[in-house]
Design a protein around this motif. Structure first.
Motif, short mmCIF file in Angstrom:
data_model
loop_
_atom_site.label_atom_id
_atom_site.label_comp_id
_atom_site.label_asym_id
_atom_site.label_seq_id
_atom_site.Cartn_x
_atom_site.Cartn_y
_atom_site.Cartn_z
N UNK A 32 -2.55 16.74 7.94
CA UNK A 32 -2.00 17.47 6.80
C UNK A 32 -0.71 16.78 6.39
N UNK A 33 -0.72 16.13 5.25
CA UNK A 33 0.47 15.40 4.79
C UNK A 33 1.22 16.16 3.70
N UNK A 34 0.80 17.39 3.45
CA UNK A 34 1.51 18.21 2.46
C UNK A 34 2.89 18.58 2.97
N UNK A 35 3.83 18.71 2.06
CA UNK A 35 5.18 19.13 2.44
C UNK A 35 5.47 20.47 1.79
N UNK A 81 -15.74 14.97 9.66
CA UNK A 81 -15.30 14.42 10.94
C UNK A 81 -13.80 14.16 10.89
N UNK A 82 -13.33 13.79 9.70
CA UNK A 82 -11.92 13.53 9.44
C UNK A 82 -11.54 14.29 8.18
N UNK A 83 -10.47 15.07 8.26
CA UNK A 83 -10.02 15.88 7.13
C UNK A 83 -8.57 15.53 6.84
N UNK A 84 -8.31 15.06 5.62
CA UNK A 84 -6.95 14.73 5.19
C UNK A 84 -6.59 15.71 4.08
N UNK A 85 -5.47 16.41 4.28
CA UNK A 85 -5.05 17.45 3.34
C UNK A 85 -3.71 17.05 2.76
N UNK A 86 -3.62 17.00 1.44
CA UNK A 86 -2.35 16.64 0.79
C UNK A 86 -2.15 17.47 -0.47
N UNK A 127 0.85 -1.18 0.00
CA UNK A 127 0.00 0.00 0.00
C UNK A 127 0.89 1.23 0.00
N UNK A 128 0.47 2.31 -0.64
CA UNK A 128 1.26 3.54 -0.55
C UNK A 128 1.49 3.89 0.93
N UNK A 129 2.75 4.05 1.30
CA UNK A 129 3.09 4.15 2.73
C UNK A 129 2.50 5.39 3.40
N UNK A 130 2.40 6.51 2.72
CA UNK A 130 1.83 7.70 3.36
C UNK A 130 0.34 7.48 3.63
N UNK A 131 -0.35 6.88 2.69
CA UNK A 131 -1.77 6.58 2.90
C UNK A 131 -1.94 5.59 4.04
N UNK A 157 15.66 30.47 9.12
CA UNK A 157 14.69 31.43 8.59
C UNK A 157 13.49 30.77 7.94
N UNK A 158 13.41 29.47 8.05
CA UNK A 158 12.28 28.74 7.47
C UNK A 158 12.04 27.44 8.23
N UNK A 159 10.89 26.89 8.00
CA UNK A 159 10.55 25.58 8.59
C UNK A 159 9.72 24.80 7.61
#
Length: 141
Positions: free
Chosen positions: A125-128, A100-105, A35-39, A139-141
């Motif tokens: 939130x799995x966005x990078x 109820x559940x929000x997944x943001x990518x 399975x895709x590991x992030x999912x 100066x960033x994160x």
């Protein structure tokens, strides 16, 4: 992109993007080899904080083959009510407020605003993205 995915040996497809693995994910009859590991990680977090997703309203913002689409199928297979969206979805905020559940990518920092989130919702939130942060040495994160 399809040709690239098909060229991957399904037995070595640790990202779960080969058509055989995706079909097995979708049809429920057979477990995908990978399975895709992030999912899969998202599913682990969801099940940790919400052991039963049956009937839960899930909104997924992002439809990639690595995160958005696989997590949608995984949660549908567990009888959650899933709405898949993207950055161009009309009235997106009204959909996310019902989740109820929000997944943001989407990989766009601060794309989903706080007032778009239902109180008590589980948010992943799995966005990078890199954002400016003067408090950090770099100066960033």
């Amino acid at each position: 992109m399809q040709r690239v995915f098909e060229a991957i040996d399904p037995l070595k497809d640790v990202d779960g993007v080969h058509p055989n693995n995706l079909v097995n994910l979708i049809i429920r009859e057979k477990e995908p080899l990978y399975m895709p590991c992030t999912a899969k990680g998202c599913l682990y977090i969801i099940q940790k904080y919400c052991p039963s997703v049956i009937g839960k309203r899930v909104v997924i913002v992002g439809q990639s083959m690595i995160v958005g689409s696989p997590i949608a199928y995984l949660l549908q297979n567990l009888d959650a009510t899933v709405t898949s969206c993207n950055a161009m979805t009309q009235n997106l905020s009204s959909l996310t407020r019902q989740a109820d559940i929000l997944v943001i990518s989407v990989g766009n920092p601060l794309f989903i605003r706080g007032d778009w989130i239902k109180p008590g919702a589980l948010v992943i939130d799995v966005g990078t993205s890199v954002v400016s942060d003067e408090s950090m040495k770099s100066g960033r994160r």
